[in-house]
Design an enzyme around this catalytic site. Structure first.
Site, PDB file in Angstrom:
ATOM      1  CE  LYS A  62      97.452  94.126   5.774  1.00 40.38           C
ATOM      2  NZ  LYS A  62      96.462  94.098   4.687  1.00 40.38           N
TER       3      LYS A  62
ATOM      4  CG  MET B 205      84.374  53.287  13.584  1.00 37.35           C
ATOM      5  SD  MET B 205      84.760  51.595  14.063  1.00 37.35           S
ATOM      6  CE  MET B 205      86.488  51.733  14.496  1.00 37.35           C
TER       7      MET B 205
HETATM    8  C1  LIG Z   1      85.888  64.985  10.796  1.00 34.58           C
HETATM    9  C2  LIG Z   1      85.100  63.784  11.192  1.00 34.58           C
HETATM   10  N1  LIG Z   1      83.836  63.629  10.753  1.00 34.58           N
HETATM   11  C3  LIG Z   1      83.117  62.546  11.111  1.00 34.58           C
HETATM   12  C4  LIG Z   1      83.647  61.586  11.913  1.00 34.58           C
HETATM   13  C5  LIG Z   1      82.823  60.365  12.318  1.00 34.58           C
HETATM   14  N2  LIG Z   1      83.441  59.136  11.788  1.00 34.58           N
HETATM   15  C6  LIG Z   1      84.281  58.361  12.519  1.00 34.58           C
HETATM   16  S1  LIG Z   1      84.882  57.067  11.676  1.00 34.58           S
HETATM   17  C7  LIG Z   1      83.984  57.479  10.313  1.00 34.58           C
HETATM   18  C8  LIG Z   1      84.053  56.640   9.069  1.00 34.58           C
HETATM   19  C9  LIG Z   1      85.414  56.600   8.467  1.00 34.58           C
HETATM   20  O1  LIG Z   1      85.298  56.046   7.183  1.00 34.58           O
HETATM   21  P1  LIG Z   1      86.561  55.810   6.287  1.00 34.58           P
HETATM   22  O2  LIG Z   1      87.411  57.024   6.252  1.00 34.58           O
HETATM   23  O3  LIG Z   1      86.102  55.322   4.967  1.00 34.58           O
HETATM   24  O4  LIG Z   1      87.371  54.702   7.081  1.00 34.58           O
HETATM   25  P2  LIG Z   1      86.921  53.210   7.495  1.00 34.58           P
HETATM   26  O5  LIG Z   1      86.195  53.300   8.804  1.00 34.58           O
HETATM   27  O6  LIG Z   1      86.059  52.687   6.398  1.00 34.58           O
HETATM   28  O7  LIG Z   1      88.216  52.478   7.643  1.00 34.58           O
HETATM   29  C10 LIG Z   1      83.222  58.629  10.533  1.00 34.58           C
HETATM   30  C11 LIG Z   1      82.306  59.240   9.542  1.00 34.58           C
HETATM   31  C12 LIG Z   1      84.965  61.807  12.387  1.00 34.58           C
HETATM   32  N3  LIG Z   1      85.572  60.963  13.216  1.00 34.58           N
HETATM   33  N4  LIG Z   1      85.671  62.892  11.985  1.00 34.58           N
END
Ligand SMILES: Cc1ncc(C[n+]2csc(CCOP(=O)(O)OP(=O)(O)O)c2C)c(N)n1
Length: 565
Positions: free
Chosen positions: A162, A473
């Site tokens: 700063k 996923m």
């Molecule tokens: C910040 C973060 N936290 C956790 C994960 C682990 N992760 C990978 S895919 C997923 C699920 C994603 O769900 P959604 O956004 O509903 O998409 P979908 O797979 O249903 O298309 C998670 C929890 C990640 N990749 N990034």
């Protein structure tokens, strides 16, 4: 006349060509924000979370191929940037992050909102700087931008005390770059080029891998020309989709865990791989012991640290992809590989994995169909930004870009929450392009607060939300590999219509397959950001899938139509 460190910061940024930046102010950067008012040339976009600001700057950088800039205050403001810094680092995205820091005499004293950002960011930045005197500002900014954009690009952090923002200096003229020992290579060694050319001339079943480095070096045209002349098919990584047109007969689409089955089969049967600007991520290779067993490997990368890191190469060409191809082109004769391409086309025919017609027609909305509809309505010309999850992989499979810089996603870090803010940044960079964010209901909820930023700034992004009430996923992995024991993946979702309304964005809920094209048109015609809330089939899986650690050709394939729900 002397200038304050803060004034030198803004003047230096303008000198680097910056016209827009993203961030949130706070105590340790108030002097910088105050001085910013004197530079109306700079547009500042106020985010609602520093993670979003970081991802906006990253999306901006990837879409514009310029350096993105995000700014935050010290302590929590700075640490909120960290996920975004990591995303930029993993995907070699040039972003300069500026963080306020406590006054230099307080460094190391646990002062209010002091955090050691140098220490925290060290493993996830290409370089970082700490400014403790206004005399350092011009030089630091010059070098930070040079490092961020040159060689293998990446994020650079400037932590700015700063007192140095306030104090005056007379050192603000454009400085020379003085980076001893930093000389990104351009051309590969001639004797290695000769060896590579010989391998290419001899090969019968060659394949080109286009990695993100192809897009970064702007070598799409060179890759296509080289592939056409040498008659070599081209497999792409997630981050290089569109680097040659998806409809090109030599395009094999995406490789790896959710890549095209015939693409992975081709890799496993190739006798030569020419890998351009890619780093053999484990999502791409599967089991390394059985990976491309009969293939000689030529690895081209600007970063020598990537060579032999994962896959041993027979010839390594350290240099810029575009330069290397320009050098290699005249050394390799025209060729035909008719038998090899016929074999690949045979594999291509055997798989209906990516055939939209073969999707189950069970009355449910399914994500591939939606993405295919968006692709058809936008004629494959939109700039697509995705979040992370199943929808990301389906987007990679079914939105088949024809042009480079059309598919932006968090590859290496795979960070949920990326889609919305990165789409905002991409649209700021490319206002003339149609920008779609394809997001999941889980990831969208990580950064949905920045919908208001898009509304406030009038940023025309269209959001396709794949609402499956699951962290899809993870659910798929639990379905396949944990006997359907669903742990912590079911989502109770808010009313996204009310969320859109609360932010002032357009909205439509879609439940039936026939409603998709009209909804896409509605989004395109409605001004400002629009959220399309697709209530999709809840338990669908992405196929094909190479299980972690399995051989690349051992894919779980889509069940035959009669076996599907
Ligand atoms: C910040 C973060 N936290 C956790 C994960 C682990 N992760 C990978 S895919 C997923 C699920 C994603 O769900 P959604 O956004 O509903 O998409 P979908 O797979 O249903 O298309 C998670 C929890 C990640 N990749 N990034």
């Amino acid at each position: 006349m002397k200038k304050s460190g803060a004034e030198v910061l803004w003047e230096s940024l303008i000198r680097e060509g910056v016209d827009v930046l993203f961030g949130i102010p706070g105590g340790a950067v108030i002097p910088a924000f105050d001085a910013m008012l004197n530079y109306p040339k700079l547009k500042f976009i106020l985010a609602r979370h520093e993670e979003c600001a970081a991802m906006m700057a990253d999306g901006y950088a990837r879409a514009s191929r310029k350096v993105g800039v995000a700014i935050a205050t010290s302590g929590p403001g700075a640490t909120n940037l960290v996920t975004g810094i990591q995303v930029a680092f993993m995907d070699s995205s040039p972003v300069v992050f500026i963080t306020g820091q406590v006054a230099s005499n307080l460094l190391g004293s646990d002062a209010f909102q002091e955090t050691d950002m140098t220490g925290i960011s060290l493993p996830i930045t290409k370089h970082n700087f700490l400014i403790t005197s206004p005399d350092q500002v011009a030089q630091t900014v010059r070098e930070a931008f040079y490092i961020a954009r040159s060689g293998r690009p990446g994020p650079v952090l400037i932590d700015f005390c700063k007192d140095a923002q306030v104090a005056k200096t007379d050192k603000f003229d454009p400085p020379e770059i003085r980076l001893l020992g930093y000389h990104p290579p351009e051309h590969a060694a001639p004797e290695k080029l000769e060896k590579a050319a010989e391998l290419i001339r001899k090969s019968k079943r060659p394949i080109i891998f286009a990695g993100h480095g192809v897009e970064i070096s702007g070598a799409g045209k060179e890759v296509q020309e080289f592939a056409e002349r040498t008659n070599m098919p081209v497999a792409m990584t997630l981050l290089s989709l569109g680097s040659i047109p998806s409809s090109h007969p030599l395009s094999l689409g995406m490789m790896g865990m959710h890549g095209e089955a015939y693409c992975n089969q081709s890799i496993q049967n190739a006798d030569l791989i020419l890998a351009l600007g890619m780093r053999f991520d484990d999502r791409v290779t599967g089991n390394l012991k059985t990976y491309a067993p009969g293939a000689a490997k030529i690895h081209v990368d600007i970063d020598p640290a990537e060579i032999n890191k994962i896959v041993k190469s027979d010839v390594s060409l350290v240099g810029d992809v575009k330069m290397v191809l320009k050098d290699l082109n005249p050394m390799v004769a025209n060729a035909r590989h008719d038998d090899w391409l016929a074999q690949i086309n045979q594999w291509r025919k055997e798989t209906d994995d990516h055939d939209i017609v073969a999707q189950p027609n069970n009355g449910y909305l399914n994500v591939p169909q939606i993405i295919n509809d968006i692709w058809r309505v936008t004629k494959g010309e939109a700039l697509v930004v995705t979040d992370v999850g199943q929808h990301q992989m389906w987007a990679a499979q079914y939105y088949q870009p024809e042009k480079p810089y059309s598919f932006i996603t968090s590859g290496g870090a795979g960070s949920m929450g990326f889609g919305l803010p990165a789409a905002i940044g991409a649209k700021v960079a490319k206002p003339e392009r149609e920008v779609w964010a394809i997001v999941g209901d889980g990831g969208f909820q990580m950064t949905q607060m920045d919908l208001i930023t898009a509304v406030k700034e009038g940023i025309e992004i269209k959001i396709a939300l794949m609402n499956n009430h699951f962290l899809g996923m993870v659910r798929q992995w639990q379905e396949f590999f944990f006997e359907k024991r669903y742990s912590a993946v079911q989502l109770r979702n808010p009313d996204f219509g009310k969320i859109a309304e609360a932010h002032g964005a357009g909205y439509r809920r879609i439940e039936k397959p026939g409603e998709v094209p009209a909804a896409v048109e509605f989004a395109r015609k409605t001004p400002g950001p629009v959220l399309l809330d697709f209530h999709v089939q809840q338990e669908e899986a992405v196929y094909p899938m190479v299980p972690t650690g399995a051989d690349l050709h051992q894919m779980i394939r889509r069940p035959a139509p009669e076996e599907r729900k």
